[in-house]
Design a protein around this motif. Sequence first.
Motif: not given
Length: 384
Positions: A100-108
């Motif tokens: 969720a955090d990586l999606v939130a910052d656009g990393s994945v």
Amino acid sequence: MLHWNGRGLRAVAFALAGSIGLAQSSFAEDRVLSEAVDFSGQVLYLQTDVPGLVIGAVRNGETAVFGFGETAKGSGKTPDGDTLMRVGSVTKVFTGAVLADLVADGSVKFTDHLQDRLGWNVTVPAMDDKPIRLIDLATHTSGLPREVDREPGPENDPFSTLTKETYEKALAEGVQLFPAGTGGLYSNFGFDMLAAALGSAAGKPYDALLAERVLEPLGMTDTTFAPSEGDRDRLMQGHNFDGSPLPDVPNTPVMSGASGLYSTANDMVKWLKWHLDRFSPEMAEMRFLDHAAYVQRDALDPTYGFDESGHMDAMGLGWIVMQPEGDRPLILQKAGGLQGMFVYHAFAPTRGVGVFVAINEFDFSASMLMAEVVNGLISDLAPR
């Protein structure tokens, strides 16, 4: 829900409370919360007859933790909020939070293909031209089996054969059981692949990524994949189905996504408290994504391995989503079990209540009762 019918059960519980071995690691100013958690823990401990039990809860930011029995048979040491324990498959919802955090910052992206993110020299199967996506791994809809086929390890190191090479071999042999996104099958295999993919996408080992994105921001200093030698004196001893002690054995790096974490009741209460602080601006996007339901049950054929702790209506990022029913509010929950420990935690995201409980013996009837009591306690403390 566990009901206290009649005066007899209440009288027995209070009469025996002095001999149970009660330890209070935190006492909430919310006296209703403290009494409900204390009493629920007492009765659950008496009914299950396990060596030891720890229960903790959050209501509207207040917390309470109580322990009963012994950390190991004959130890004379009552578990408390700082007692360290394996939490098994509860690890999966931490992996979901990292996603969720990586999606939130656009990393994945949720729809990124495992093939593109894993970074291994292997071709990931794609039945019916449906590639396995990160969201499929996080919702148990990848079609990967529950476990990877492997040789058993020695008794003192049973996970030693759970390696990257074992997973690569299985993927190369086309291990997928149904096309991604079409069915639901509880999969440790899938969550280990998810953690590997997230670590690869972030360019760092997954354990460091979890610490950076979740554990350190939440102050979960006792949650780890590898307890130090100095911490082992507060480790809760797990017991097998016959009551014999089970050794604490090492993890391997590749099992980080599905089952490798150790934690304490105090840390798990911090985790629940963060989830219930739903209007906080800190890590808000991550929490919003982590609480969503992504796959409805009626979209899946088959569905297997989800209902031991309550009926799954939908899947979140590792969370079992239980829709409101009767007095019970919407609940997100996850259970775990490893090396003689059964644990369960659940929370009502819109009601400000969450509960964690752990027992140190493999006993399926006790684990099912444990979930029933927790779900009922949430209903009692936050009725619709």
